[in-house]
Motif scaffolding. Structure first.
Motif, PDB file in Angstrom:
ATOM      1  N   HIS A  90       0.629  -1.534   0.096  1.00 23.09           N
ATOM      2  CA  HIS A  90       0.210   0.286   0.453  1.00 23.09           C
ATOM      3  C   HIS A  90       0.770   1.387   0.135  1.00 23.09           C
ATOM      4  O   HIS A  90       1.885   1.550   0.822  1.00 23.09           O
ATOM      5  CB  HIS A  90      -1.016   0.029   1.493  1.00 23.09           C
ATOM      6  CG  HIS A  90      -2.211   1.457   1.426  1.00 23.09           C
ATOM      7  ND1 HIS A  90      -2.921   1.415   0.590  1.00 23.09           N
ATOM      8  CD2 HIS A  90      -1.875   2.167   2.034  1.00 23.09           C
ATOM      9  CE1 HIS A  90      -3.929   2.684   0.706  1.00 23.09           C
ATOM     10  NE2 HIS A  90      -2.868   2.995   1.376  1.00 23.09           N
ATOM     11  N   LEU A  91       1.232   2.245  -1.094  1.00 26.76           N
ATOM     12  CA  LEU A  91       1.834   3.271  -1.077  1.00 26.76           C
ATOM     13  C   LEU A  91       1.086   3.936  -1.630  1.00 26.76           C
ATOM     14  O   LEU A  91      -0.214   4.212  -2.441  1.00 26.76           O
ATOM     15  CB  LEU A  91       2.560   2.752  -2.157  1.00 26.76           C
ATOM     16  CG  LEU A  91       3.558   1.830  -2.081  1.00 26.76           C
ATOM     17  CD1 LEU A  91       4.747   1.280  -3.602  1.00 26.76           C
ATOM     18  CD2 LEU A  91       4.830   1.991  -0.922  1.00 26.76           C
ATOM     19  N   GLU A  92       0.955   5.517  -0.856  1.00 29.98           N
ATOM     20  CA  GLU A  92      -0.230   6.782  -1.322  1.00 29.98           C
ATOM     21  C   GLU A  92       0.720   7.333  -2.478  1.00 29.98           C
ATOM     22  O   GLU A  92       1.560   7.074  -3.116  1.00 29.98           O
ATOM     23  CB  GLU A  92       0.249   8.089  -0.201  1.00 29.98           C
ATOM     24  CG  GLU A  92       0.515   7.813   1.040  1.00 29.98           C
ATOM     25  CD  GLU A  92      -1.293   7.597   1.173  1.00 29.98           C
ATOM     26  OE1 GLU A  92      -2.175   7.667   0.879  1.00 29.98           O
ATOM     27  OE2 GLU A  92      -1.750   6.362   2.192  1.00 29.98           O
ATOM     28  N   GLY A  93      -1.071   7.226  -3.471  1.00 31.69           N
ATOM     29  CA  GLY A  93      -0.528   7.979  -4.360  1.00 31.69           C
ATOM     30  C   GLY A  93      -0.595   7.130  -5.620  1.00 31.69           C
ATOM     31  O   GLY A  93      -0.042   7.476  -6.840  1.00 31.69           O
ATOM     32  N   ASP A 103      -3.789   0.567  -5.307  1.00 32.72           N
ATOM     33  CA  ASP A 103      -3.610  -0.686  -4.736  1.00 32.72           C
ATOM     34  C   ASP A 103      -3.405  -2.072  -5.552  1.00 32.72           C
ATOM     35  O   ASP A 103      -3.864  -1.880  -6.256  1.00 32.72           O
ATOM     36  CB  ASP A 103      -4.476  -0.580  -3.942  1.00 32.72           C
ATOM     37  CG  ASP A 103      -4.564   0.101  -2.347  1.00 32.72           C
ATOM     38  OD1 ASP A 103      -2.812   0.508  -2.420  1.00 32.72           O
ATOM     39  OD2 ASP A 103      -4.400   0.841  -1.712  1.00 32.72           O
ATOM     40  N   PRO A 117      -6.290  -1.126   4.177  1.00 33.39           N
ATOM     41  CA  PRO A 117      -5.381  -0.054   4.392  1.00 33.39           C
ATOM     42  C   PRO A 117      -4.846   0.478   5.539  1.00 33.39           C
ATOM     43  O   PRO A 117      -3.819   0.932   5.387  1.00 33.39           O
ATOM     44  CB  PRO A 117      -5.904   1.328   4.149  1.00 33.39           C
ATOM     45  CG  PRO A 117      -7.643   0.406   3.179  1.00 33.39           C
ATOM     46  CD  PRO A 117      -8.127  -0.581   3.934  1.00 33.39           C
ATOM     47  N   ARG A 131      -0.650  -0.187   5.983  1.00 30.97           N
ATOM     48  CA  ARG A 131       0.022   1.129   6.394  1.00 30.97           C
ATOM     49  C   ARG A 131       1.315   0.567   7.342  1.00 30.97           C
ATOM     50  O   ARG A 131       2.700   1.355   7.197  1.00 30.97           O
ATOM     51  CB  ARG A 131      -0.261   2.575   6.130  1.00 30.97           C
ATOM     52  CG  ARG A 131      -1.156   2.983   5.170  1.00 30.97           C
ATOM     53  CD  ARG A 131      -2.072   4.443   6.041  1.00 30.97           C
ATOM     54  NE  ARG A 131      -2.861   4.278   6.303  1.00 30.97           N
ATOM     55  CZ  ARG A 131      -4.133   3.964   5.851  1.00 30.97           C
ATOM     56  NH1 ARG A 131      -4.570   4.132   4.543  1.00 30.97           N
ATOM     57  NH2 ARG A 131      -5.389   3.949   6.718  1.00 30.97           N
ATOM     58  N   THR A 145       3.898  -1.255   5.193  1.00 34.51           N
ATOM     59  CA  THR A 145       4.787  -0.302   3.909  1.00 34.51           C
ATOM     60  C   THR A 145       6.122   0.168   5.024  1.00 34.51           C
ATOM     61  O   THR A 145       6.757   0.750   4.795  1.00 34.51           O
ATOM     62  CB  THR A 145       3.588   0.280   3.955  1.00 34.51           C
ATOM     63  OG1 THR A 145       2.991  -0.082   2.953  1.00 34.51           O
ATOM     64  CG2 THR A 145       4.434   0.642   2.556  1.00 34.51           C
ATOM     65  N   THR A 167       6.756   5.575   0.543  1.00 30.80           N
ATOM     66  CA  THR A 167       6.096   5.827  -0.547  1.00 30.80           C
ATOM     67  C   THR A 167       7.109   4.960  -1.739  1.00 30.80           C
ATOM     68  O   THR A 167       7.842   3.647  -1.230  1.00 30.80           O
ATOM     69  CB  THR A 167       6.892   7.337  -0.667  1.00 30.80           C
ATOM     70  OG1 THR A 167       8.405   7.439  -1.096  1.00 30.80           O
ATOM     71  CG2 THR A 167       6.470   9.263  -0.349  1.00 30.80           C
TER      72      THR A 167
END
Length: 509
Positions: free
Chosen positions: A167-170, A173, A242, A246, A249, A261
């Protein structure tokens, strides 16, 4: 296995013996040239269904492959998604194969009749490996036996580990699931040129592959891309919310010394990333605290589909299901490592409690059916149910008309203690009992009659939608039990196997 089957192992699984002109087929991106075995099975290996996931595409949804001119040779497996090797003793039991390169989003096709006229049933295979291992580029998943029996067989590579599931922002998924959808779209648009019927597609997989199917059943973007599904030792109960994803990650990035990230993870080299991914699983197992790992604390899988929660499909999913598990799944993780005999009673009680069972009442029920069983043997029974059998039952309950099975043949390996463990059904499904890659798991005298029954049921289901026994319902709970050999009754339907143990999980799992 009889000599005919052994000699007809085909491209990727045995000696190269071209028996005629090299077969060709057309795709939307260009023509491909494969190989023809002496038994008349054509194979096309390493065919790209998406662009290489590198550079700006590494954490992006799969993009279409670049078209080519002329005829592309498709006679060797394509590169495999980056993954670490299994550690001993698992490396000998779970066959792996690695091919270097960037063009990892490829698939392989075996067909008895390349060309648009045949309209044969199609089976698309998703490998297992806890979403961190596995590939389609292994002879263990050779599709010759399916093609021999009138099926167009397709095996698919998809992204693994952080590349596929962190799970990586931006970035989106579940990139590994998006890869699977892109492969199914390729099948829809191209498989007719290989003799397949795009309106008769069966998606099947084992372990993580089956768990992926459990998620895809509820995905709108996958609707209509497959019409039947076979889920082996995996269903719809394994996921990360999520918030849990997180946490994982963040720990992965901390181990690598990079920001959590996409850019940070991309800045780490693959050797460092793969090593850190393996260490994560060990850390979860050593300290299974939900505050640190969320849902992964119970199954020790740091990379899983990221969703808001379990979503069992209903009748509206429009897919007919064949779903099941092996009787002693968890022995794979207990016997080869010596944990089966070393497991302590207090840890058994703690695990039962973590799974949601009353350690007294629940374990008493399991003990009654296994007189004299030690803590490790009871853990196998409890964990097998929590991890595999009960999720399969819930899925069968949720989609009327589903078929249920249990694989119960016990491997003779490890002095017979490996039993009907996780993944032991694979050589029977693929009808490859004499493949040396499977010998460490099943030995050298596994019963061919049972492979005929299992493989035949899978082919029948893909061809007609009926594997040969009654569907599952909550009254009869008809379950085909695949067994054979000394002490085995042979394949047969059982009503509600181990019903008292199943009832323990009502409202729990």
């Amino acid at each position: 296995m009889d000599d005919v089957r052994d000699e007809d192992r085909g491209p990727g699984g045995g000696p190269d013996r071209d028996a005629g002109a090299a077969p060709e087929a057309a795709t939307a991106y260009g023509r491909v040239r494969g190989r023809l075995s002496e038994r008349g099975v054509a194979s096309f290996l390493g065919v790209p269904y998406a662009a290489p996931p590198v550079g700006p595409l590494r954490f992006a949804p799969p993009a279409p492959p670049q078209a080519w001119t002329g005829v592309r040779e498709a006679v060797a497996f394509g590169p495999t998604p980056p993954k670490a090797a299994y550690q001993p003793p698992m490396d000998a039991l779970l066959p792996e194969h690695s091919v270097p390169g960037e063009d990892v989003l490829s698939l392989n096709v075996w067909t008895p009749s390349p060309g648009p006229a045949a309209r044969l049933p199609v089976m698309v295979w998703l490998y297992g490996g806890a979403f961190a291992n596995g590939s389609s580029s292994t002879p263990a998943y050779d599709g010759t036996a399916f093609a021999r029996d009138g099926v167009v067989f397709v095996s698919v590579n998809y992204r693994l580990g952080a590349d596929g599931f962190a799970h990586l922002e931006g970035v989106p998924d579940n990139r590994g699931l998006l890869d699977q959808v892109a492969a199914l779209e390729w099948v829809r648009d191209n498989i007719a040129g290989f003799g397949g019927d795009p309106d008769r597609v069966t998606l099947f997989g084992e372990s993580a592959g089956a768990m992926a199917i459990g998620v895809l059943l509820g995905q709108e973007r996958a609707r209509g891309l497959f019409h039947r599904a076979i889920l082996q030792s995996g269903a719809a109960h394994h996921f990360l919310r999520p918030a849990s994803a997180r946490l994982i990650t963040a720990r992965l990035a901390e181990k690598l010394g990079v920001p959590p990230t996409a850019e940070g993870i991309a800045g780490a080299g693959y050797p460092e990333l793969l090593a850190a991914q393996g260490e994560l699983r060990g850390e979860i197992g050593a300290r299974p605290d939900p505050r640190l790992w969320g849902e992964a604390a119970l199954n020790a899988m740091p990379f899983e589909p990221v969703t808001e929660g379990p979503a069992l499909p209903g009748p509206e999913c429009g897919v007919r299901l064949l779903v099941g598990s092996n009787r002693e799944e968890y022995r794979l993780f207990l016997v080869p490592t010596g944990r089966l005999d070393a497991f302590a009673e207090d840890k058994l009680r703690a695990m039962a409690l973590a799974y949601g069972l009353d350690p007294d009442k629940g374990l008493d029920v399991y003990r009654e059916a296994r007189p004299g069983a030690g803590a490790g043997e009871l853990l196998d029974a409890v964990a097998t149910d929590w991890f595999y059998r009960i999720p399969a039952i819930r899925l069968a309950e949720s989609v009327p008309g589903s078929y249920a099975y249990e694989f119960a043949w016990r491997s003779p390996r490890f002095d017979g203690r490996l039993g009907a463990c996780h993944a032991v059904e694979l050589p029977f499904v693929f009808d490859r009992l004499r493949d040396p890659l499977y010998a460490p798991m099943i030995g050298e005298r596994a019963p061919q009659a049972l492979a005929d029954a299992v493989h035949g049921a899978w082919v029948a289901f893909a061809t007609t939608g009926d594997p040969g026994w009654a569907p599952y319902d909550t009254e009869t709970r008809a379950t085909m039990v695949f067994d054979d050999g000394p002490g085995g009754a042979g394949p047969g339907v059982v009503a509600d196997p181990r019903g008292r143990e199943r009832e323990l999980w009502e409202g729990v799992r």
